[in-house]
Design a protein around this motif. Structure first.
Motif, PDB file in Angstrom:
ATOM      1  N   ASP A 134       0.856  -1.182   0.000  1.00  0.00           N
ATOM      2  CA  ASP A 134       0.000   0.000   0.000  1.00  0.00           C
ATOM      3  C   ASP A 134       0.895   1.236   0.000  1.00  0.00           C
ATOM      4  OD1 ASP A 134      -2.597  -0.986  -0.072  1.00  0.00           O
ATOM      5  OD2 ASP A 134      -2.638  -1.352   2.080  1.00  0.00           O
ATOM      6  N   VAL A 135       0.646   2.150  -0.935  1.00  0.00           N
ATOM      7  CA  VAL A 135       1.484   3.335  -1.117  1.00  0.00           C
ATOM      8  C   VAL A 135       0.604   4.572  -1.051  1.00  0.00           C
ATOM      9  CG1 VAL A 135       2.976   4.562  -2.752  1.00  0.00           C
ATOM     10  CG2 VAL A 135       3.166   2.074  -2.498  1.00  0.00           C
ATOM     11  N   ALA A 136       1.092   5.612  -0.364  1.00  0.00           N
ATOM     12  CA  ALA A 136       0.380   6.889  -0.292  1.00  0.00           C
ATOM     13  C   ALA A 136       0.998   7.853  -1.300  1.00  0.00           C
ATOM     14  CB  ALA A 136       0.456   7.470   1.115  1.00  0.00           C
ATOM     15  N   PHE A 137       0.221   8.292  -2.275  1.00  0.00           N
ATOM     16  CA  PHE A 137       0.748   9.179  -3.317  1.00  0.00           C
ATOM     17  C   PHE A 137       1.259  10.481  -2.692  1.00  0.00           C
ATOM     18  CE2 PHE A 137       0.389  12.476  -6.577  1.00  0.00           C
ATOM     19  CZ  PHE A 137       1.077  11.876  -7.630  1.00  0.00           C
ATOM     20  N   GLY A 138       2.495  10.850  -3.037  1.00  0.00           N
ATOM     21  CA  GLY A 138       3.089  12.072  -2.506  1.00  0.00           C
ATOM     22  C   GLY A 138       3.559  11.955  -1.075  1.00  0.00           C
ATOM     23  N   ALA A 149       5.717  14.633  -4.770  1.00  0.00           N
ATOM     24  CA  ALA A 149       6.934  14.960  -4.030  1.00  0.00           C
ATOM     25  C   ALA A 149       7.932  15.648  -4.959  1.00  0.00           C
ATOM     26  CB  ALA A 149       7.535  13.688  -3.449  1.00  0.00           C
ATOM     27  N   PRO A 150       8.975  16.274  -4.403  1.00  0.00           N
ATOM     28  CA  PRO A 150      10.002  16.892  -5.253  1.00  0.00           C
ATOM     29  C   PRO A 150      10.616  15.871  -6.211  1.00  0.00           C
ATOM     30  CG  PRO A 150      10.321  17.516  -2.954  1.00  0.00           C
ATOM     31  CD  PRO A 150       9.268  16.452  -2.968  1.00  0.00           C
ATOM     32  N   LEU A 151      11.049  16.353  -7.350  1.00  0.00           N
ATOM     33  CA  LEU A 151      11.710  15.491  -8.330  1.00  0.00           C
ATOM     34  C   LEU A 151      13.198  15.372  -8.057  1.00  0.00           C
ATOM     35  CD1 LEU A 151       9.878  16.690 -11.570  1.00  0.00           C
ATOM     36  CD2 LEU A 151       9.314  14.765 -10.059  1.00  0.00           C
ATOM     37  N   THR A 152      13.673  16.036  -7.012  1.00  0.00           N
ATOM     38  CA  THR A 152      15.075  15.976  -6.596  1.00  0.00           C
ATOM     39  C   THR A 152      15.199  15.068  -5.371  1.00  0.00           C
ATOM     40  OG1 THR A 152      14.678  17.954  -5.271  1.00  0.00           O
ATOM     41  CG2 THR A 152      15.613  18.273  -7.469  1.00  0.00           C
ATOM     42  N   ASN A 153      16.442  14.795  -4.953  1.00  0.00           N
ATOM     43  CA  ASN A 153      16.645  13.952  -3.771  1.00  0.00           C
ATOM     44  C   ASN A 153      16.564  14.796  -2.504  1.00  0.00           C
ATOM     45  OD1 ASN A 153      19.152  15.221  -4.361  1.00  0.00           O
ATOM     46  ND2 ASN A 153      20.277  13.647  -3.236  1.00  0.00           N
ATOM     47  N   THR A 154      15.432  15.460  -2.337  1.00  0.00           N
ATOM     48  CA  THR A 154      15.172  16.297  -1.177  1.00  0.00           C
ATOM     49  C   THR A 154      13.794  15.962  -0.624  1.00  0.00           C
ATOM     50  OG1 THR A 154      14.343  18.032  -2.655  1.00  0.00           O
ATOM     51  CG2 THR A 154      16.637  18.212  -1.940  1.00  0.00           C
ATOM     52  N   GLY A 213       7.757  22.199   3.342  1.00  0.00           N
ATOM     53  CA  GLY A 213       7.135  23.444   2.925  1.00  0.00           C
ATOM     54  C   GLY A 213       5.680  23.275   2.571  1.00  0.00           C
ATOM     55  N   PRO A 214       4.917  24.358   2.681  1.00  0.00           N
ATOM     56  CA  PRO A 214       3.464  24.288   2.457  1.00  0.00           C
ATOM     57  C   PRO A 214       3.076  23.928   1.037  1.00  0.00           C
ATOM     58  CG  PRO A 214       4.204  26.572   2.677  1.00  0.00           C
ATOM     59  CD  PRO A 214       5.372  25.718   3.053  1.00  0.00           C
ATOM     60  N   GLN A 215       3.978  24.124   0.062  1.00  0.00           N
ATOM     61  CA  GLN A 215       3.619  23.817  -1.328  1.00  0.00           C
ATOM     62  C   GLN A 215       3.381  22.323  -1.545  1.00  0.00           C
ATOM     63  OE1 GLN A 215       6.560  24.792  -0.195  1.00  0.00           O
ATOM     64  NE2 GLN A 215       8.285  24.198  -1.512  1.00  0.00           N
ATOM     65  N   TYR A 216       3.836  21.499  -0.575  1.00  0.00           N
ATOM     66  CA  TYR A 216       3.651  20.056  -0.726  1.00  0.00           C
ATOM     67  C   TYR A 216       2.417  19.550   0.013  1.00  0.00           C
ATOM     68  CZ  TYR A 216       8.202  20.264  -2.855  1.00  0.00           C
ATOM     69  OH  TYR A 216       9.247  20.574  -3.687  1.00  0.00           O
ATOM     70  N   GLY A 217       1.692  20.461   0.661  1.00  0.00           N
ATOM     71  CA  GLY A 217       0.393  20.125   1.204  1.00  0.00           C
ATOM     72  C   GLY A 217       0.415  19.130   2.346  1.00  0.00           C
ATOM     73  N   HIS A 218      -0.713  18.457   2.486  1.00  0.00           N
ATOM     74  CA  HIS A 218      -0.950  17.482   3.549  1.00  0.00           C
ATOM     75  C   HIS A 218      -0.067  16.252   3.360  1.00  0.00           C
ATOM     76  CE1 HIS A 218      -3.191  14.423   5.836  1.00  0.00           C
ATOM     77  NE2 HIS A 218      -3.274  13.728   4.716  1.00  0.00           N
ATOM     78  N   ASP A 219       0.517  15.759   4.455  1.00  0.00           N
ATOM     79  CA  ASP A 219       1.274  14.513   4.400  1.00  0.00           C
ATOM     80  C   ASP A 219       0.299  13.343   4.445  1.00  0.00           C
ATOM     81  OD1 ASP A 219       2.968  12.377   4.599  1.00  0.00           O
ATOM     82  OD2 ASP A 219       3.882  12.969   6.503  1.00  0.00           O
ATOM     83  N   PRO A 220       0.232  12.542   3.371  1.00  0.00           N
ATOM     84  CA  PRO A 220      -0.770  11.466   3.313  1.00  0.00           C
ATOM     85  C   PRO A 220      -0.304  10.165   3.949  1.00  0.00           C
ATOM     86  CG  PRO A 220       0.446  11.540   1.262  1.00  0.00           C
ATOM     87  CD  PRO A 220       1.018  12.647   2.122  1.00  0.00           C
ATOM     88  N   HIS A 221       0.835  10.186   4.612  1.00  0.00           N
ATOM     89  CA  HIS A 221       1.481   8.951   5.063  1.00  0.00           C
ATOM     90  C   HIS A 221       0.560   8.062   5.908  1.00  0.00           C
ATOM     91  CE1 HIS A 221       4.990   6.480   5.962  1.00  0.00           C
ATOM     92  NE2 HIS A 221       4.704   6.546   7.246  1.00  0.00           N
TER      93      HIS A 221
END
Length: 714
Positions: A568-572, A660-665, A669-677
């Motif tokens: 099971d994977v949470a997108f983002g 998620a970022p396309l870099t290894n970071t 920050g708020p631009q990534y919204g809610h953590d769906p974990h």
């Protein structure tokens, strides 16, 4: 309530943060798409594979002169191995203290733990430095376009020298290090254990579009034959088979060809990767002589429906497990005690006392329950089995969940983990104790299924003697986050567990750590020990060579051979990066629920590239790109029916979080919204799918043929 440990490191600083990779480690019981493409076709006829066999190379001293850069670069590199006829790969890692990074806290690294291995990690990134490199101008395959890595003119060519096939990957610059900007080339599917690989890097461009010249030592090797007394003569001889292999694949290898660098490496064998844990498992279970592991129930707590509507009884106790650690009782900081042959061995009388907690649902007092092991989060404890979502699944679907502390990565190991980040020499104290922790869980699992185990104790029976555990159902596994990352090891090694759910999971810490918001709490420890950012990338890869023995990365190649797995994977996901879950799915041959996400949600050119869809279990359809490697789809499961699938599967759950970022970071920050974990495990629909899978082995479609979406958990 988030688990926020306070950690004191050897460097003297204090860390306080949530460190459970999103699995809330609770001290109390109240805590809370486009169709994927199949994989790329072999770029070379496997019949040519014998011509690619690499000549044996001698042992070396000092750093590889090939690139003239930092020691251990390029990585991985057979320069740092030696011939060994006793090893399955024919090679043995041969690091010296001078090769490995030096800790600013603890000094030089003891290479002993690594030099037992017969190759490098199957998940290792290729690491090198290319001054001035512009990835876009060079045409490097980014994480959004993995298929480009197999183009005939790809600037990085990775060949499996044992089969002649090109290997898929994605390439990125280290976004954490603007000074060195190391090039990281990640396998899109783990390298095959025991195989040898050839790498060619060519036609690189800088930001002005100009060609980047090869490092001076490698340029000399590409030139005319060097005299025998030249320091590079031996290296030139060793590289010749590498160049021949690349030439057979169509890569030009002359000095004027644009070839920037070429080298080879060996991947550790399955025996090397899993041998220690398999050895202690077999030794420990042999001591049982068919009996159940000894256990003691220390507490039985009955609860009223008002106290808990799902759980009627909580049982605490201990299981006795042979300990293969170096100190009596195996406290944190212990490593394996080893016999003369190098394998773990038990000190006389050394026994591990594995504490457990079981949560028995109310439904079990009517119908005996399905027994399941539960895997807790990073630096957590067995008490996480009492978190709200686990209790809800127990009550909704009649599961008894039992957990033990996953020692090595449990609450008591916090300082040991921090010290390991500061000093590579101590890192095996984490990975070897984790393996003992897996053995502890395996013994707990045996007590759950053995007639003379828990089923024989009044704590697991009603007042009139009826069993609360279903003796016919066996035992399954469910774990989230860290419990998913390590859970693949338990499932792969268990002789009792046949099915497991790996929730919000992935594998390969060398990929995950930079990309996780949780690692920001531990980053100061790594910075204290290894302040140079380029060196940190080397540290990650060297650590991964030991992590493979204690997390799914070392077991993935054969995880689904005899076990059924649902990912099971949470997108983002902010804590466990989706890119590493995708690599795991490709490696174990998992099929993907499609459409995985709604159109436009994925930034990828081909979303979920190389992961075969559930709805096409019989084979590739006419619309599938023929430029793909069907070997990535090598484990179709039995009994495929519309709407269900019996085999390894991956389901992506989308709560609306941005990618998620396309870099290894990390997605800070708020631009990534809610953590769906935490969203999937808190969904009743997800729990229904998990329950059906764990009891039948079938992955049912609970999303009506649409992408699986779930509102963020409250």
């Amino acid at each position: 309530m988030a688990f926020r440990p306070v950690i004191r490191s050897a460097a003297g600083f204090v860390l306080a943060a949530g460190l459970a990779f999103g699995v809330v480690a609770v001290p109390t019981a109240d805590a809370a798409g486009a169709a994927p493409a199949p994989a790329p076709a072999p770029a070379l006829n496997p019949a040519l594979a014998p011509a690619l066999t690499l000549a044996p190379t001698p042992a070396h001293t000092g750093c590889d002169p090939l690139a003239g850069t930092a020691c251990l670069l390029p990585f991985p590199d057979d320069w740092y191995t030696r011939p060994d006829r006793t090893a399955p790969t024919g090679r043995r890692v041969d690091f010296s203290p001078a090769d490995l990074p030096v800790s600013a806290v603890a000094g030089a690294t003891d290479p002993t733990a690594w030099n037992r291995l017969d190759g490098f990690s199957p998940g290792s990134a290729l690491v090198l430095t290319v001054p001035g490199l512009d990835p876009a101008a060079s045409g490097l395959a980014p994480v959004t376009d993995i298929g480009r890595s197999l183009a005939r003119d790809a600037p990085v060519v990775v060949l499996d020298a044992d089969t002649g096939q090109r290997w898929p990957y994605w390439a990125e610059l280290d976004a954490n290090d603007p000074q060195h900007r190391a090039l990281l080339v990640h396998p899109a599917r783990d390298f095959t254990p025991g195989h040898h690989y050839v790498v060619g890097v060519r036609n690189l461009r800088d930001t002005a579009g100009a060609a980047i010249a090869a490092p001076a030592p490698f340029a000399r090797i590409l030139g005319r034959e060097l005299p025998h007394n030249d320091p590079l003569w031996q290296r030139q001889q060793e590289i010749k088979p590498v160049l021949r292999a690349l030439a057979r694949d169509g890569v030009r290898t002359s000095r004027a060809s644009g070839l920037y660098l070429a080298w080879s490496f060996t991947v550790a064998s399955t025996t090397s990767l899993t041998g220690d844990l398999t050895a202690i498992r077999d030794s420990a279970f042999a001591q049982l002589h068919g009996a159940a592991p000894a256990f003691t129930v220390t507490a039985v707590t009955d609860q009223t429906p008002a106290q808990d509507p799902n759980i009627a009884r909580v049982v605490d106790g201990v299981v006795e497990v042979p300990s293969y650690l170096s100190q009596p009782g195996g406290p944190t900081g212990s490593v394996f005690h080893r016999a003369p042959d190098g394998r773990p061995a038990q000190l006389p009388g050394n026994v591990q006392t594995a504490r457990f907690r079981c949560e028995i649902p109310r439904a079990a007092f009517t119908t005996p329950s399905q027994a399941s092991l539960y895997g807790h989060g990073l630096l957590g404890s067995r008490n996480e089995v009492g978190s709200g979502n686990v209790r809800a699944m127990a009550g909704e679907h009649d599961f008894t969940f039992c957990a033990t502390d996953w020692i090595g990565m449990a609450a008591e190991d916090q300082n040991t983990v921090v010290t390991a980040l500061e000093s590579l020499s101590t890192f095996s104290a984490t990975t070897e104790r984790v393996q003992q922790g897996v053995l502890d869980a395996l013994f707990l699992g045996r007590d759950l299924v053995h007639p003379a185990g828990f089923a024989s104790d009044p704590a697991f029976r009603t007042a009139d003697g009826r069993p609360l555990l279903d003796p016919r159902a066996g035992v399954v596994y469910d774990g989230n986050s860290q419990g998913g990352i390590l859970g693949g090891v338990l499932v792969a090694e268990s002789q009792d567990v046949k099915r497991g759910v790996l929730g919000v999971t992935a594998m390969n810490y060398s990929v995950l750590l930079n990309r996780s918001v949780d690692f920001t709490a531990l980053q100061p420890a790594l910075d204290a020990g290894y302040p140079d950012k380029l060196e940190q990338q080397i540290v990650f890869q060297v650590m991964q060579m030991l992590w493979d023995h204690a997390e799914t990365d070392g077991y993935a190649e054969h995880l689904a051979d005899h076990h059924q797995v649902l990912m099971d994977v949470a997108f983002g996901d902010h804590q466990v990066a989706n890119v590493a879950a995708d690599v795991e799915a490709r490696t174990i041959g998992a099929r993907l629920h499609v459409p995985a996400v709604a159109a436009g949600r994925s930034p990828d050119v081909v979303p979920y590239w190389g992961i075969a869809p559930l709805r096409d279990a019989a084979g590739p359809g006419p619309d599938q790109n023929q430029n793909q490697d069907q070997d990535l789809d090598r484990r179709p499961g039995p009994d495929h029916r519309p709407g269900s699938y019996q085999g390894a599967t991956m389901v992506v759950w989308d709560s609306g979080t941005p990618p998620a970022p396309l870099t290894n970071t990390a997605p800070l920050g708020p631009q990534y919204g809610h953590d769906p974990h935490s969203d999937p495990r808190n969904s009743p629909v997800v729990r229904t799918q998990k329950a059906v899978f764990l009891t039948t082995g079938v992955t049912i479609d609970v999303c009506g043929g649409a992408p699986c979406t779930e509102p963020p958990a409250g």
